[in-house]
Enzyme design. Structure first.
Site, PDB file in Angstrom:
ATOM      1  N   LYS A  45       0.845  -1.196   0.000  1.00  0.00           N
ATOM      2  CA  LYS A  45       0.000   0.000   0.000  1.00  0.00           C
ATOM      3  C   LYS A  45       0.883   1.251   0.000  1.00  0.00           C
ATOM      4  CE  LYS A  45      -3.586   2.323   2.637  1.00  0.00           C
ATOM      5  NZ  LYS A  45      -4.583   2.259   3.692  1.00  0.00           N
TER       6      LYS A  45
ATOM      7  N   GLU B 224      10.485  -4.696   4.514  1.00  0.00           N
ATOM      8  CA  GLU B 224      10.524  -6.117   4.145  1.00  0.00           C
ATOM      9  C   GLU B 224      10.233  -6.279   2.651  1.00  0.00           C
ATOM     10  OE1 GLU B 224       8.872  -4.904   6.743  1.00  0.00           O
ATOM     11  OE2 GLU B 224       8.881  -6.280   8.444  1.00  0.00           O
TER      12      GLU B 224
ATOM     13  N   GLY C 184      -4.956  -1.770   4.758  1.00  0.00           N
ATOM     14  CA  GLY C 184      -4.123  -2.885   4.307  1.00  0.00           C
ATOM     15  C   GLY C 184      -4.759  -4.245   4.571  1.00  0.00           C
ATOM     16  N   ARG C 185      -5.244  -4.455   5.790  1.00  0.00           N
ATOM     17  CA  ARG C 185      -5.789  -5.776   6.141  1.00  0.00           C
ATOM     18  C   ARG C 185      -7.193  -6.001   5.584  1.00  0.00           C
ATOM     19  NH1 ARG C 185      -4.702  -2.492  10.194  1.00  0.00           N
ATOM     20  NH2 ARG C 185      -6.355  -1.639  11.519  1.00  0.00           N
TER      21      ARG C 185
ATOM     22  N   GLU D 286      -4.846  -6.653  14.734  1.00  0.00           N
ATOM     23  CA  GLU D 286      -4.322  -5.349  14.304  1.00  0.00           C
ATOM     24  C   GLU D 286      -5.447  -4.311  14.308  1.00  0.00           C
ATOM     25  OE1 GLU D 286      -0.782  -4.691  11.455  1.00  0.00           O
ATOM     26  OE2 GLU D 286      -2.499  -4.224  10.200  1.00  0.00           O
TER      27      GLU D 286
ATOM     28  N   HIS E  34      -4.993 -32.591  17.843  1.00  0.00           N
ATOM     29  CA  HIS E  34      -3.857 -33.333  18.392  1.00  0.00           C
ATOM     30  C   HIS E  34      -2.763 -32.386  18.869  1.00  0.00           C
ATOM     31  CE1 HIS E  34      -5.608 -37.124  16.979  1.00  0.00           C
ATOM     32  NE2 HIS E  34      -6.056 -36.366  15.992  1.00  0.00           N
TER      33      HIS E  34
ATOM     34  N   LYS F  35       9.259  -0.753  14.655  1.00  0.00           N
ATOM     35  CA  LYS F  35       9.885  -0.400  13.363  1.00  0.00           C
ATOM     36  C   LYS F  35      10.941   0.673  13.575  1.00  0.00           C
ATOM     37  CE  LYS F  35       5.907  -1.081  10.243  1.00  0.00           C
ATOM     38  NZ  LYS F  35       4.983  -0.387   9.360  1.00  0.00           N
TER      39      LYS F  35
END
Ligand code: F6P
Length: 550
Positions: free
Chosen positions: A210, A216, A270-271, A356, A387, A515
């Protein structure tokens, strides 16, 4: 805990719920089912092939009445209308929140600052159709004339988790010969492991960000760009790289021609962005017609959310149940367990969506909240997780409300696998609700021929407290439409929670401090100077790592 100013939780409905909780908290679901044979029908909502059974919850009609009153009191209806009409409900960033416009299939105008946003949304959808079809048909070729069959999405957070989840969920709809990879982590391993598998001549990189400033994504994109140009030369970038972003300037700076950029806008968080061009990898992998069906499913859920009365509104009911447990029972986690391998990334996607969005401690009135906000969300595909963490779900000291998600038909109906799978999920819900008393456990041990001493020792270990809540969501089969409904349902659940907690679900300021600090540590790791501005622990960690890396 967070200072002097506290957001009040003394509203009428909240107080009534707190009072009701005291009287109701020991009520057993077992008894509620016995008393009311209609319970399953009553606490059940069906929408377009999707059924929510919420009867296995610690609720009565009174509980629901009070919870619904809380929603009214928090002016939920007005808040929903405000979101859909483009009001700037993201108050800290002064932005509209219009992921719903991305799948506004009626095409009714939605205005932001006096401008109807639908034409530009439709234009990008058209561009996505042209491009995805050209790639799928081999018309948009790589530098050496080969068809692009390896689609690599480079992005992180909302620019990764949604497409990754949906591409996997819709694996059965993939175009023939296509493969899809996701590079998100800055860990070089993520990048190298993908690059080792693919051929530059047949690879298309989609750089999804965005902001186009995320370290990253830009670092991974640079590494992939170098890998490509080392093999095919600088000219190849135009044929093998596209970008999805709101930031044309940075895209150009990176060396991607803005003609190869797919735009989206600040009014899409973004999400919440998998419905935008961030979903380009989905569109290429499953075809634009299927991407449209994904949008159709989400739109059907939007319409339901906007128009259904709150007692018959799936996202509203799910959110209110979560609040009941989180804020009144004090249970701070929630598990989502899809019983389908193709939905394996849904919990990871929902973690960002929920935590978030709602992991906040300051209210919209600029006060510290004094109730619990976002629960810890975790999960994984069943039956695998039975399990691993289910021991705690059944016998741990604090209940963890669960959502079970079940498609009735599998895309891979082999032997009786799917019936065994379904038997398992239904058994989990029933076992969590019923439990097994100490007396029942003793009786079972007796029948199994155990001695008196053994029975007396083992009976508590073998008992289950029960009375543990779960929701069950059933639909026919995973397809683009049902997936769209499911994901939009959770988006709106998160929205309702945010309204009740009176927080801004659409910023993410909590990710900034880490950050910032990483930026200050990086030069210390790369240079010769030892860290001197940190605490002694951080200094020592820097020193140790530098020594080990020498
Ligand atoms: O982690 C913070 C965050 O801003 C998320 O909200 C977002 O989804 C992710 O980083 C990636 O951001 P971008 O798409 O701008 O690269």
């Amino acid at each position: 805990m967070f200072g002097k100013k506290k957001e009040t939780d003394k509203t009428r409905a909240w107080k009534k719920l707190a009072h009701h909780y005291k009287a109701f908290r020991k009520t057993e679901m077992r008894d509620l089912f016995k008393k009311d044979p209609q319970r399953a029908e009553k606490y059940n909502i069906v929408l377009d092939g999707l059924m929510l059974d919420y009867s296995k919850n610690r609720i009565s009609d009174r509980t629901m009445r009070y919870l619904l009153a809380l929603a009214q009191e928090r002016k939920l209806k007005e808040k929903i209308d405000a979101m859909f009409s483009g009001e700037k409900i993201n108050i800290t960033e002064h932005r509209s929140v219009l992921h719903v416009a991305l799948r506004n299939r009626d095409n009714t105008p939605i205005y932001v600052d006096g401008e109807n946003v639908m034409p530009k949304i439709n234009e990008v959808l058209g561009k996505m159709r042209d491009f995805s079809e050209a790639v799928r048909l081999g018309k948009f070729k790589g530098q050496t004339g080969k068809k692009l069959t390896n689609i690599v999405n480079i992005g992180i957070g909302g620019s990764d988790l949604g497409p990754k989840m949906a591409v996997e969920a819709l694996r059965k709809y993939w175009g023939k010969g296509l493969n899809c990879y996701f590079i998100s982590n800055i860990d070089g391993t993520a990048c190298c492991e993908v690059l080792n598998k693919i051929d530059p001549e047949t690879t298309l990189f989609i750089v999804s960000s965005k902001t186009f400033t995320t370290i990253e994504t830009l670092t991974n994109a640079k590494t992939c760009r170098k890998w490509l140009t080392d093999a095919l030369g600088e000219h190849a970038v135009a044929k093998h790289f596209v970008a999805v972003s709101t930031n044309e300037k940075e895209v150009e700076k990176f060396g991607i021609n803005p003609e190869n950029m797919f735009e989206f806008w600040d009014f899409v968080g973004g999400r919440y962005s998998m419905w935008s061009a961030i979903g380009l990898s989905i569109a290429i992998m499953v075809g634009m017609d299927n991407f449209d069906k994904l949008l159709d499913g989400a739109h059907a859920m939007d319409e339901h959310f906007k128009t259904a009365s709150f007692d018959k509104n799936i996202p509203v009911v799910l959110a209110l149940l979560g609040i009941w447990y989180n804020d009144f029972f004090g249970w701070k986690s929630h598990a989502v367990i899809p019983y389908d391998q193709y939905l394996q990334y849904v919990p990871a996607y929902l973690q960002q969506l929920s935590m978030e969005s709602n992991g906040k401690f300051v209210s919209n009135d600029n006060k510290y909240v004094k109730y619990n906000t976002a629960q810890v969300l975790f999960g994984g595909a069943g039956t695998d997780v039975q399990h691993s963490f289910f021991q705690m779900i059944h016998q741990g000291t604090t209940p963890v409300p669960c959502d079970f998600i079940i498609p009735a038909i599998s895309h891979n109906e082999v032997g009786d696998h799917h019936e065994i799978l379904i038997a398992n999920v239904l058994a989990q819900g029933e076992a969590l609700m019923r439990g097994k008393t100490v007396a029942e456990a003793a009786e079972e041990l007796k029948k199994a021929g155990k001695s008196k001493e053994e029975i007396s020792f083992l009976k508590k270990f073998k008992s289950f407290p029960g009375n543990r809540p779960s929701n069950t969501l059933i639909f026919k089969k995973i397809d683009p439409y049902s997936l769209g409904m499911l994901i939009a349902m959770y988006e709106h659940k998160v929205f309702v929670e945010g309204v009740i907690w009176n927080i801004d679900s659409f910023d993410q300021m909590g990710v900034e401090l880490g950050k910032q600090m990483a930026l200050s540590i990086l030069p210390e790791l790369q240079g010769n100077a030892l860290g001197i501005r940190h605490d002694s622990s951080t200094n020592n960690l820097i020193k140790t790592i530098k020594k080990l890396r020498k």
